[in-house]
Design a protein around this motif. Structure first.
Motif, PDB file in Angstrom:
ATOM      1  N   LEU A 468      -2.419   1.569   8.655  1.00 16.06           N
ATOM      2  CA  LEU A 468      -2.898   0.849   7.476  1.00 16.06           C
ATOM      3  C   LEU A 468      -2.047  -0.385   7.201  1.00 16.06           C
ATOM      4  O   LEU A 468      -2.570  -1.439   6.809  1.00 16.06           O
ATOM      5  CB  LEU A 468      -2.904   1.786   6.259  1.00 16.06           C
ATOM      6  N   LEU A 469      -0.742  -0.265   7.381  1.00 12.67           N
ATOM      7  CA  LEU A 469       0.127  -1.426   7.170  1.00 12.67           C
ATOM      8  C   LEU A 469      -0.171  -2.523   8.184  1.00 12.67           C
ATOM      9  O   LEU A 469      -0.087  -3.719   7.867  1.00 12.67           O
ATOM     10  CB  LEU A 469       1.595  -1.001   7.257  1.00 12.67           C
ATOM     11  N   SER A 473      -1.719  -6.566   7.286  1.00  8.24           N
ATOM     12  CA  SER A 473      -1.066  -7.822   7.650  1.00  8.24           C
ATOM     13  C   SER A 473      -1.978  -8.784   8.403  1.00  8.24           C
ATOM     14  O   SER A 473      -1.544  -9.859   8.811  1.00  8.24           O
ATOM     15  CB  SER A 473       0.165  -7.527   8.520  1.00  8.24           C
ATOM     16  N   THR A 474      -3.254  -8.418   8.565  1.00 10.27           N
ATOM     17  CA  THR A 474      -4.171  -9.295   9.302  1.00 10.27           C
ATOM     18  C   THR A 474      -4.603 -10.481   8.448  1.00 10.27           C
ATOM     19  O   THR A 474      -4.440 -10.482   7.226  1.00 10.27           O
ATOM     20  CB  THR A 474      -5.413  -8.514   9.753  1.00 10.27           C
ATOM     21  N   VAL A 479     -10.648  -7.133   6.121  1.00 10.25           N
ATOM     22  CA  VAL A 479      -9.764  -6.111   6.671  1.00 10.25           C
ATOM     23  C   VAL A 479      -8.629  -5.818   5.701  1.00 10.25           C
ATOM     24  O   VAL A 479      -8.302  -4.656   5.422  1.00 10.25           O
ATOM     25  CB  VAL A 479      -9.200  -6.558   8.039  1.00 10.25           C
ATOM     26  N   ARG A 480      -7.997  -6.865   5.173  1.00 12.44           N
ATOM     27  CA  ARG A 480      -6.902  -6.661   4.215  1.00 12.44           C
ATOM     28  C   ARG A 480      -7.400  -5.916   2.982  1.00 12.44           C
ATOM     29  O   ARG A 480      -6.721  -5.029   2.456  1.00 12.44           O
ATOM     30  CB  ARG A 480      -6.297  -8.006   3.784  1.00 12.44           C
ATOM     31  N   ARG A 481      -8.566  -6.294   2.525  1.00 16.37           N
ATOM     32  CA  ARG A 481      -9.154  -5.654   1.342  1.00 16.37           C
ATOM     33  C   ARG A 481      -9.315  -4.154   1.566  1.00 16.37           C
ATOM     34  O   ARG A 481      -8.958  -3.339   0.717  1.00 16.37           O
ATOM     35  CB  ARG A 481     -10.501  -6.319   1.071  1.00 16.37           C
ATOM     36  N   THR A 482      -9.848  -3.781   2.731  1.00 16.86           N
ATOM     37  CA  THR A 482     -10.039  -2.374   3.047  1.00 16.86           C
ATOM     38  C   THR A 482      -8.695  -1.665   3.182  1.00 16.86           C
ATOM     39  O   THR A 482      -8.530  -0.524   2.734  1.00 16.86           O
ATOM     40  CB  THR A 482     -10.836  -2.229   4.353  1.00 16.86           C
ATOM     41  N   ALA A 483      -7.725  -2.345   3.782  1.00 20.14           N
ATOM     42  CA  ALA A 483      -6.401  -1.749   3.963  1.00 20.14           C
ATOM     43  C   ALA A 483      -5.752  -1.446   2.618  1.00 20.14           C
ATOM     44  O   ALA A 483      -5.099  -0.405   2.451  1.00 20.14           O
ATOM     45  CB  ALA A 483      -5.520  -2.686   4.779  1.00 20.14           C
ATOM     46  N   MET A 484      -5.905  -2.340   1.642  1.00 19.89           N
ATOM     47  CA  MET A 484      -5.312  -2.105   0.322  1.00 19.89           C
ATOM     48  C   MET A 484      -5.918  -0.865  -0.329  1.00 19.89           C
ATOM     49  O   MET A 484      -5.229  -0.035  -0.919  1.00 19.89           O
ATOM     50  CB  MET A 484      -5.512  -3.329  -0.586  1.00 19.89           C
ATOM     51  N   GLU A 513      -8.103  -4.825  -5.098  1.00 15.13           N
ATOM     52  CA  GLU A 513      -7.904  -3.548  -4.415  1.00 15.13           C
ATOM     53  C   GLU A 513      -6.431  -3.143  -4.436  1.00 15.13           C
ATOM     54  O   GLU A 513      -6.108  -1.963  -4.604  1.00 15.13           O
ATOM     55  CB  GLU A 513      -8.400  -3.640  -2.973  1.00 15.13           C
ATOM     56  N   ALA A 514      -5.536  -4.111  -4.270  1.00 18.99           N
ATOM     57  CA  ALA A 514      -4.103  -3.808  -4.320  1.00 18.99           C
ATOM     58  C   ALA A 514      -3.707  -3.342  -5.712  1.00 18.99           C
ATOM     59  O   ALA A 514      -2.923  -2.393  -5.867  1.00 18.99           O
ATOM     60  CB  ALA A 514      -3.297  -5.039  -3.914  1.00 18.99           C
ATOM     61  N   ARG A 515      -4.235  -3.998  -6.733  1.00 22.09           N
ATOM     62  CA  ARG A 515      -3.948  -3.587  -8.115  1.00 22.09           C
ATOM     63  C   ARG A 515      -4.403  -2.155  -8.357  1.00 22.09           C
ATOM     64  O   ARG A 515      -3.669  -1.325  -8.908  1.00 22.09           O
ATOM     65  CB  ARG A 515      -4.661  -4.524  -9.088  1.00 22.09           C
ATOM     66  N   ASN A 516      -5.638  -1.837  -7.935  1.00 24.40           N
ATOM     67  CA  ASN A 516      -6.156  -0.489  -8.147  1.00 24.40           C
ATOM     68  C   ASN A 516      -5.365   0.543  -7.354  1.00 24.40           C
ATOM     69  O   ASN A 516      -5.142   1.664  -7.817  1.00 24.40           O
ATOM     70  CB  ASN A 516      -7.631  -0.432  -7.769  1.00 24.40           C
ATOM     71  N   ALA A 517      -4.942   0.168  -6.155  1.00 23.41           N
ATOM     72  CA  ALA A 517      -4.145   1.081  -5.340  1.00 23.41           C
ATOM     73  C   ALA A 517      -2.819   1.406  -6.027  1.00 23.41           C
ATOM     74  O   ALA A 517      -2.367   2.566  -6.041  1.00 23.41           O
ATOM     75  CB  ALA A 517      -3.895   0.471  -3.966  1.00 23.41           C
ATOM     76  N   LEU A 518      -2.188   0.401  -6.608  1.00 18.52           N
ATOM     77  CA  LEU A 518      -0.944   0.637  -7.345  1.00 18.52           C
ATOM     78  C   LEU A 518      -1.172   1.542  -8.539  1.00 18.52           C
ATOM     79  O   LEU A 518      -0.333   2.398  -8.861  1.00 18.52           O
ATOM     80  CB  LEU A 518      -0.354  -0.703  -7.795  1.00 18.52           C
ATOM     81  N   ARG A 519      -2.300   1.367  -9.191  1.00 21.76           N
ATOM     82  CA  ARG A 519      -2.613   2.216 -10.336  1.00 21.76           C
ATOM     83  C   ARG A 519      -2.790   3.674  -9.906  1.00 21.76           C
ATOM     84  O   ARG A 519      -2.367   4.596 -10.602  1.00 21.76           O
ATOM     85  CB  ARG A 519      -3.869   1.697 -11.035  1.00 21.76           C
TER      86      ARG A 519
END
Length: 567
Positions: A468-469, A473-474, A479-484, A513-519
């Motif tokens: 996933l990491l 980094s792509t 792709v980044r959106r899905t990874a987050m 997506e990164a914000r929601n993942a952190l939540r």
């Protein structure tokens, strides 16, 4: 024009469960003017400019009510650098120094504290961050044990107007990142539920003898207060776009039938899951969501049944100001039942404005004109930052303007809608497909991954951190959106630095997506207040707070990492 409106269906999601309440409304009032008689956009704009001209002159006199005029002007787009506005801001800031709040009138301290917060929040919030938090702390200390607010130098029961202002100030401060414990809103809801009248309305001082009738101004105030409390206590619950008009069939659909849009999951389901996941760490609520929603429905019903723009009970201009806020918070943009609330209110204001640009009313021309200007400019609507929802052009992850797949051999047409055939397989195979965004099966793999985790195995991504990491980094946005999204389901705290870094991603969907993942990982429902469409300063502020949080929870073997906290 008279008629009945039946079937107000308020859809609620509380802790992942769907609760439905039905409010039956009878529209007994008539629309005061026909469409052809409404004020034109040009007339409304002219009225706005005239009122701005008046208020700029009025606040220049330096009266103790200049602050509300400055707030209206700032919300109407006047720059904080304007010398007359700046003079007011400097004066207000000087009253928030040291250990004591020094309002013009101690008696009106609740009002003044809120107006000061609004002035700071709508000018240069970063500059006035300390003053905003200072006033927030003062407002919280001023809350009575029963949950309401009253004049600081009186021992009467709390009143609806003071409580409205306090909650409005706390809400505006929270947008700028002020820390507010949820228990403040829980107590406030208890007070409102205890004082709401049987007809659904509110009165000024419900504990005072002889106070027996609901009024327009206080019911609009109480409705807005209930919505503010609900935003903090039950963030996943929202009103429909027009709860008193239109077909309610869309609100009856099951959550599983809804299409994904904007983010990889249905936004409402994300909020519900976040709320559920944070239950253990969240403060205990003493008011249920069903009771709160029922109270909101009854207060909106009162405003609908008793709708007027001329000669309301209570203070007329204060009523219109509170009505605009209640409608914006309830997401009622145009129609309250059979009433075009904004067009009717704006027409009344255009027709009743004095030649010099002011309106007369209780409290004097300055505050009355500020209230009128905030109604005409739909100030609360702007504060919410509401934007029109983009129309979906297909199903699944093709929504939100992402277009059609390059390989149409993997699609079918059903009912005129382009649909992709389902893809299944082990998570490792799906991730392998996602490594190549040019793969004809990319979007199928993306959707299959989401459904595998959400509907099948919540732990399917555990142990997949390295892959996933690599995806994170792509250079490809999708792709980044899905990874987050996937990192948020990895149950690995060490991915937090990558997610924090992604809050700076130029692609807005990836940032969300990164914000929601952190939540999800942190169990912090508020996400440190980062909105879906943040400004640069809002991103910077959220990143600094997430970094500070991570430093308190990161694994021991990462104590020497390079993640620093921005002060």
């Amino acid at each position: 024009m008279q008629g009945q409106l039946l079937g107000y269906l308020l859809e609620q999601r509380i802790a992942g469960r769907l609760a439905l309440s039905l409010v039956v409304l009878l529209v007994v009032s008539s629309i005061p003017c026909r469409g052809a008689e409404y004020a034109t956009e040009a007339e409304i704009k002219k009225a706005i400019e005239k009122s701005k001209t008046f208020l700029l002159q009025d606040i220049g006199r330096g009266t103790n009510r200049a602050s509300i005029g400055a707030v209206a002007l700032l919300k109407a787009g006047v720059k904080p650098s304007d010398k007359r506005v700046k003079k007011v801001l400097d004066d207000l800031a000087s009253r928030c120094q040291g250990d004591e709040f020094k309002p013009y009138s101690r008696h009106a301290g609740i009002y003044e504290a809120t107006v000061y917060i609004m002035a700071f929040a709508n000018s240069e919030p970063d500059k006035y961050k300390a003053e905003i938090q200072f006033l927030v702390d003062w407002l919280i200390k001023s809350q009575r044990a029963d949950g309401g607010w009253e004049y600081p130098d009186e021992k009467n029961s709390a009143d609806t107007s003071q409580s409205q202002y306090a909650l409005l100030g706390l809400w505006e401060a929270s947008i700028q990142g002020a820390e507010i414990d949820q228990s403040v809103f829980d107590r406030a809801v208890r007070w409102h539920l205890a004082t709401q009248r049987k007809d659904g309305g509110f009165t000024y001082e419900p504990g005072q003898a002889g106070t027996t009738s609901s009024t327009h101004s206080m019911t609009a105030a109480g409705t807005g207060s209930l919505h503010i409390c609900r935003m903090f206590m039950f963030p996943s619950t929202k009103d429909s776009a027009s709860p008193f008009a239109g077909d309610s069939s869309a609100r009856k659909k099951k959550a599983s039938d809804r299409k994904k849009f904007g983010i990889l999951e249905d936004p409402d389901l994300v909020e519900a899951e976040l709320e559920k996941s944070a239950t253990k760490s969240a403060p205990r609520r003493t008011v249920g969501g069903a009771a709160l929603n029922a109270s909101i429905g009854r207060s909106l019903g009162w405003l609908n049944q008793n709708f007027v723009v001329r000669n309301p009970t209570g203070w007329p201009m204060y009523y219109l100001y509170s009505l605009e806020r209640a409608m914006a918070l309830a997401n009622i943009e145009e129609q309250l039942g059979n009433h075009a609330w904004y067009r009717e209110g704006a027409t009344h204001l255009v027709r009743s404005q004095n030649e010099r640009g002011d309106w007369r009313g209780n409290g004097g021309p300055g505050p009355s004109t500020a209230f009128g200007l905030m109604f005409l400019t739909r100030a609360t609507h702007k504060t919410l930052g509401r934007r029109r929802v983009r129309r979906k052009i297909g199903g699944g992850l093709l929504a939100g303007g992402r277009g059609l797949p390059d390989d149409l051999s993997s699609t079918s047409i059903e009912g005129g809608t382009v649909k992709q055939r389902k893809m299944t397989g082990p998570v490792d195979e799906l991730l392998a497909v996602l490594e190549d965004p040019k793969n004809a099966n990319f979007f199928q793999a993306q959707e299959a991954l989401v459904e595998t985790v959400i509907l099948g195995d919540p732990k399917a991504l555990v142990g997949k951190t390295d892959k996933l990491l690599k995806l994170a980094s792509t250079k490809n946005d999708e792709v980044r959106r899905t990874a987050m999204w996937a990192l948020g389901r990895s149950q690995d705290i060490t991915v937090v630095p990558t997610l924090i870094q992604a809050l700076s991603d130029p692609n807005l969907d990836t940032m969300v997506e990164a914000r929601n993942a952190l939540r999800f990982i942190s169990k912090r429902i508020d996400g440190f207040g980062l909105p879906a469409q943040p400004s640069d300063k809002e991103r910077e502020r959220a990143i600094a707070r997430w970094k500070k949080w991570y430093l308190t929870v990161r694994p021991y073997d990462e104590q020497d990492d390079l993640l620093t906290v921005e002060q």
